[in-house]
Write a protein that holds these residues in place. Sequence first.
Motif, PDB file in Angstrom:
ATOM      1  N   ARG A   1      58.542  40.179  40.820  1.00  0.00           N
ATOM      2  CA  ARG A   1      57.236  40.712  40.412  1.00  0.00           C
ATOM      3  C   ARG A   1      56.260  39.552  40.362  1.00  0.00           C
ATOM      4  NH1 ARG A   1      54.621  41.233  35.189  1.00  0.00           N
ATOM      5  NH2 ARG A   1      53.224  43.049  35.087  1.00  0.00           N
ATOM      6  N   CYS A   2      55.014  39.816  40.757  1.00  0.00           N
ATOM      7  CA  CYS A   2      53.975  38.792  40.733  1.00  0.00           C
ATOM      8  C   CYS A   2      52.682  39.424  40.248  1.00  0.00           C
ATOM      9  CB  CYS A   2      53.774  38.201  42.123  1.00  0.00           C
ATOM     10  SG  CYS A   2      52.489  36.925  42.226  1.00  0.00           S
ATOM     11  N   VAL A   3      51.970  38.706  39.389  1.00  0.00           N
ATOM     12  CA  VAL A   3      50.658  39.146  38.916  1.00  0.00           C
ATOM     13  C   VAL A   3      49.631  38.104  39.325  1.00  0.00           C
ATOM     14  CG1 VAL A   3      49.243  39.743  36.931  1.00  0.00           C
ATOM     15  CG2 VAL A   3      51.655  40.402  36.975  1.00  0.00           C
ATOM     16  N   VAL A   4      48.648  38.527  40.114  1.00  0.00           N
ATOM     17  CA  VAL A   4      47.566  37.644  40.551  1.00  0.00           C
ATOM     18  C   VAL A   4      46.389  37.832  39.608  1.00  0.00           C
ATOM     19  CG1 VAL A   4      46.109  36.944  42.477  1.00  0.00           C
ATOM     20  CG2 VAL A   4      48.380  37.930  42.918  1.00  0.00           C
TER      21      VAL A   4
ATOM     22  N   ALA B   1      49.709  36.331  47.162  1.00  0.00           N
ATOM     23  CA  ALA B   1      48.781  35.814  46.159  1.00  0.00           C
ATOM     24  C   ALA B   1      47.778  34.843  46.772  1.00  0.00           C
ATOM     25  CB  ALA B   1      49.569  35.125  45.044  1.00  0.00           C
ATOM     26  N   LEU B   2      48.218  34.023  47.723  1.00  0.00           N
ATOM     27  CA  LEU B   2      47.293  33.130  48.415  1.00  0.00           C
ATOM     28  C   LEU B   2      46.236  33.929  49.171  1.00  0.00           C
ATOM     29  CD1 LEU B   2      49.898  30.557  49.749  1.00  0.00           C
ATOM     30  CD2 LEU B   2      47.995  29.991  48.220  1.00  0.00           C
ATOM     31  N   ASP B   3      46.636  35.038  49.772  1.00  0.00           N
ATOM     32  CA  ASP B   3      45.686  35.904  50.473  1.00  0.00           C
ATOM     33  C   ASP B   3      44.631  36.456  49.527  1.00  0.00           C
ATOM     34  OD1 ASP B   3      46.982  35.502  52.869  1.00  0.00           O
ATOM     35  OD2 ASP B   3      48.112  37.381  52.799  1.00  0.00           O
ATOM     36  N   GLU B   4      44.992  36.599  48.244  1.00  0.00           N
ATOM     37  CA  GLU B   4      44.052  37.130  47.252  1.00  0.00           C
ATOM     38  C   GLU B   4      43.250  36.027  46.574  1.00  0.00           C
ATOM     39  OE1 GLU B   4      45.705  39.939  44.525  1.00  0.00           O
ATOM     40  OE2 GLU B   4      46.574  41.186  46.107  1.00  0.00           O
TER      41      GLU B   4
END
Length: 331
Positions: free
Chosen positions: A255-258, A291-294
Motif C-alpha cells: 500500500r502507498c499513500v501519496v 508516486a513519482l508520476d504524481e
Amino acid sequence: MEFTIGGRLEVRITPADVGKRVSVRRRTDSGGTGAEFTDVVGVLTSWNDGVVSITRKSGESVHIVESSLVAGKVVPAAPARRRGPAASFDEMAAVTARAWQPVASEALGDWRLRAAGGFTRRANSVLPLGDPGLPLGEALGRVRRWYEERGLPAYIQTATGAEGTQELLCAELEEHGWRREVSAEVRIAALAPVGDREAKVSAVRLTREPDAAWLARYQRFSTPGPHVLRVLGSGPSVWFATVPGSGEEPDAIGRCVVDGRWAGFMAVEVAPEQRRRGLATTVMTALARRALDEGASAAWLQVEEDNEGARALYDGMGFAGHHRYHHYRSA
C-alpha cells in the motif's frame, strides 16, 4: 566524547537543564577493583530526589543516581541528515497521521483522540502534538474515559529521537503509570532511487481499492469490518499493489499513500513460500514509480524494531531513521 576542562572531569548540568539534550558519564559498580564508566546521551527528562533520568532516542529511560555522575554537559541536537530529504518532526507526524486515519476522532486541546474499532494501535491512540489544554493528570483521565466509552484500551502515541520529539512526555507518562508496549522506527529516503531499481513491475497490478485477494494476504485483516476498509482507504492518494499468485491469495501486496512530496509505504507483505525472490522490492518499485508520476520526491515508512528482515531490505533501499514512535498503554 570529551567531558574535560583542563584535564578535569566536570558535571556541567543542573536540574535547570531538564528538556535539553545532554551527555553524561557515570561510575558503575562492576564488582571489580577498578572504576568503570558508562556514557549516556539523550534528553534530560527529570532530576528529582537525587535521581537523574535521561531518555535515549530509542525511547529507553535511564535512571542514574546523582552521586554516580562524574561528568555531564549539554550537547547540541543530533546532526542533520546528510542524505535523503530533510524533514522536521512536525511535518513527518502530520504526514504519517494523514496516511492512516481513524474512523472517529475528537480534539483535546492540541491532542487528537482517535478510534477505529480497535484496528491497529496507530488508528486507536492519542496523537499528542502540543498541549492538551488541561493539567496532564486531568488530560489522561479524559483519555481513559474516552476509550472506555468505546470499549478500547487507552493508548498514547509518542515519539523520540529527533528535534522537537516528546521525550519529556514519555517520562511523564511513565510517572503516571503508563507503560510502553510497542516501538517502531520511522524511516525516510529519496523516492527516485526506490523507483529506479530493477524489478519486474509489469507483474504488479495497481488499484485504488483493496480487493478480496489483497485482503486475504493482508495479515492484519483478522477482524474484517467497514472500519478496516475505511482506515486502509484513508489518505490523499491511496494505491494498492498486488502480485497475483497461482492460488487465490497473491504472492505479494503493498500500500502507498501519496501526499504532496511524500510517498508512504505500508502493508508490504509476501507469502512465506515466495520470500527471498525480490517481490517486496518489486512491489515498492511499482508503487514508487506511480508516486513519482504524481509528483512525489520523498519516501517514508515505518518498521518495528524486531523486524530484522524488513530493516535489512529498507537499509538496501537507502532508508535511514528519522525518529522512533512508541505506544504507551494506560495501566
